[in-house]
Design a protein around this motif. Structure first.
Motif, PDB file in Angstrom:
ATOM      1  N   ARG A 125      42.071 125.852  32.266  1.00  0.00           N
ATOM      2  CA  ARG A 125      41.450 124.734  32.971  1.00  0.00           C
ATOM      3  C   ARG A 125      40.634 125.218  34.166  1.00  0.00           C
ATOM      4  N   GLU A 133      58.156 127.462  28.845  1.00  0.00           N
ATOM      5  CA  GLU A 133      57.359 126.321  29.306  1.00  0.00           C
ATOM      6  C   GLU A 133      56.541 126.720  30.530  1.00  0.00           C
ATOM      7  N   PHE A 158      56.408 122.724  23.216  1.00  0.00           N
ATOM      8  CA  PHE A 158      56.027 121.929  24.378  1.00  0.00           C
ATOM      9  C   PHE A 158      54.625 121.378  24.146  1.00  0.00           C
ATOM     10  N   ARG A 159      54.310 120.297  24.837  1.00  0.00           N
ATOM     11  CA  ARG A 159      52.987 119.698  24.659  1.00  0.00           C
ATOM     12  C   ARG A 159      52.404 119.231  25.980  1.00  0.00           C
ATOM     13  N   ARG A 160      51.117 119.486  26.154  1.00  0.00           N
ATOM     14  CA  ARG A 160      50.366 118.937  27.286  1.00  0.00           C
ATOM     15  C   ARG A 160      48.975 118.569  26.774  1.00  0.00           C
ATOM     16  N   GLU A 161      48.215 117.846  27.601  1.00  0.00           N
ATOM     17  CA  GLU A 161      46.836 117.503  27.228  1.00  0.00           C
ATOM     18  C   GLU A 161      45.866 118.320  28.070  1.00  0.00           C
ATOM     19  N   ASN A 175      49.724 123.942  39.536  1.00  0.00           N
ATOM     20  CA  ASN A 175      48.825 122.985  40.143  1.00  0.00           C
ATOM     21  C   ASN A 175      48.627 121.784  39.211  1.00  0.00           C
ATOM     22  N   PHE A 176      47.910 122.019  38.096  1.00  0.00           N
ATOM     23  CA  PHE A 176      47.679 120.927  37.152  1.00  0.00           C
ATOM     24  C   PHE A 176      48.914 120.605  36.327  1.00  0.00           C
ATOM     25  N   TYR A 177      49.571 121.649  35.851  1.00  0.00           N
ATOM     26  CA  TYR A 177      50.665 121.472  34.895  1.00  0.00           C
ATOM     27  C   TYR A 177      51.961 121.975  35.499  1.00  0.00           C
ATOM     28  N   GLN A 178      52.968 121.122  35.532  1.00  0.00           N
ATOM     29  CA  GLN A 178      54.274 121.561  36.020  1.00  0.00           C
ATOM     30  C   GLN A 178      55.282 121.538  34.874  1.00  0.00           C
ATOM     31  N   PRO A 179      56.153 122.544  34.816  1.00  0.00           N
ATOM     32  CA  PRO A 179      57.185 122.508  33.778  1.00  0.00           C
ATOM     33  C   PRO A 179      58.170 121.355  34.027  1.00  0.00           C
ATOM     34  N   VAL A 180      58.680 120.783  32.955  1.00  0.00           N
ATOM     35  CA  VAL A 180      59.688 119.721  33.042  1.00  0.00           C
ATOM     36  C   VAL A 180      61.086 120.337  32.919  1.00  0.00           C
ATOM     37  N   TYR A 224      45.586 117.312  22.653  1.00  0.00           N
ATOM     38  CA  TYR A 224      46.938 117.782  22.872  1.00  0.00           C
ATOM     39  C   TYR A 224      47.011 119.264  22.550  1.00  0.00           C
TER      40      TYR A 224
END
Lengths: 257, 257
Positions: free
Chosen positions: A142, A131, A94-97, A120-125, A102
């Motif tokens: 963060r 994930e 998986f990837r996020r910034e 909050n900032f990052y939600q799983p897809v 990245y």
């Protein structure tokens, strides 16, 4: 469960030899048939190749096996689904910034009764435990360091804390990198080898194939390969201890107190 | 400048024919040689293939040309660098996550004197004006709708506002999708065609190649192809008007007041 493969080196190197053996475990020498993926960092850039097909039948895997991409940070994964369907959005890595870089993550294991909701900032897809765990890791990093990446000792220390909390939920072997640092956490099973001069020949376990690294390297090259189980049968792999978090840089593992 | 190619359809379709012509513009029939990329949504999942090499010489582009990935939302880009070096992290399309979905963006144009600094949620990894604009779009969408994706009319309206502000900085043709909605903004040059029954044969401009879509489709299929300039010479392409933002769904363009 799944299997992990990682590589960290001091000069951009291709992973074709290791991936050749690893990809065989996606349906031939082992039963991790529920998709696969591989991420290559090239500088700050990052390419991920994914497929929900078994790696032994995947045309994308076939392409990756034969196309040498040179990278210093590589994370690959073959999946045997425990949670979440066999679909593209559940394939690792998986990837996020975060902090303008990245971050890439792949997990081997299974987190039980793990239903976090407070993203909050990052939600799983997709809908894997993996994930979700990745999103929580970045979320917490963060919160601790809202603007910029902290020095590596601080990052290691907070990551260690988050990891420990998540590892209480089940098996949590993982590889995590932003193309600068490369973290490997062992919960139950993860080994590595550091190849450096004098280089020798290595022979794959999953396929009768030998490469003589002395013909392909310069004396200053150093390459660490990290995998769920050793990929070669004529080299000595070092098991990472359960509970241990290593950070690889320039092909060498480090730990901080 | 660069060129854009997009596809939106009511059933997963491969883009091989259009990409065949489009990829030729990355060094053969045109001079967009500074890297390329293509993103395919498969459900909520998303695969992006990128290369900093010209698309006519890229082994990855060669693979994509010959491997039919079926998708309802595709965004592709060939780059002619105006801002930012020719490196992987500057290749479009860019991707981030918002509201538990991947968002993918590619830009044709050039934003002058554009040096935003106040990134909060999303930070650019590379140094193009395009990625900065993308980060600002998502940033603003997130500020307006912190938790969940709003209804499409609301989304369209806010996106229209953000787009207008950014378009004041220069040329801002773009494609943007989350695999559910597909936005196309024309600032100077962007056209589309909707192919539906009765299907006919189409002939590429950039290569002497014809495909008879009536042999490959069912009567209920509908496919919209969006491109900087038309890809075929025997069909009627519709120019999108400068300043116009369209949202494609199931292969049909919509506008809201």
């Amino acid at each position: 469960m799944c299997q992990l493969l990682g590589m960290n080196c001091n000069v951009p190197t291709d992973i074709c030899f290791s991936f050749e053996g690893f990809a065989k475990r996606g349906g031939k020498t082992d039963d991790h048939r529920d998709g696969w993926g591989i991420a290559f960092f090239e500088g700050k850039g990052c390419r991920i190749f994914l497929d929900a097909k078994p790696s032994i039948f995947s045309p994308v895997a076939d392409f990756v096996r034969h196309y040498p991409i040179h990278s210093t940070h590589v994370i690959a994964h073959i999946r045997k689904a425990t949670q979440g369907e066999v679909i593209l959005e559940n394939c690792h890595p998986f990837r996020r910034e975060l902090w303008g870089r990245y971050w890439v993550f792949a997990h081997n294991g299974d987190l039980k009764d793990f239903h976090p909701k407070d993203f909050n900032f990052y939600q799983p897809v997709g809908n894997t435990d993996s994930e979700k765990a990745f999103c929580l890791i970045l979320e917490r990093l963060r919160e601790c360091f809202p603007q910029n990446k902290p020095p590596k000792e601080k990052l290691y220390s907070i990551l260690g804390e988050i990891t420990q909390t998540l590892a209480e939920k089940g098996t949590f072997n993982y590889l995590l990198s932003d193309g600068e640092h490369f973290f490997a956490h062992c919960s139950t099973k993860l080994s590595y080898i550091v190849r450096q001069a004098p280089f020798a020949a290595a022979h794959l376990i999953d396929q009768d194939m030998t490469v003589d690294f002395s013909e392909l390297t310069t004396p200053s090259d150093r390459v660490a390969v990290i995998a769920t189980t050793p990929l070669t049968d004529n080299e000595v792999w070092t098991p990472i201890l359960p509970g241990e978090l290593l950070v690889f840089q320039d092909g060498l593992p480090h730990k901080f107190p």
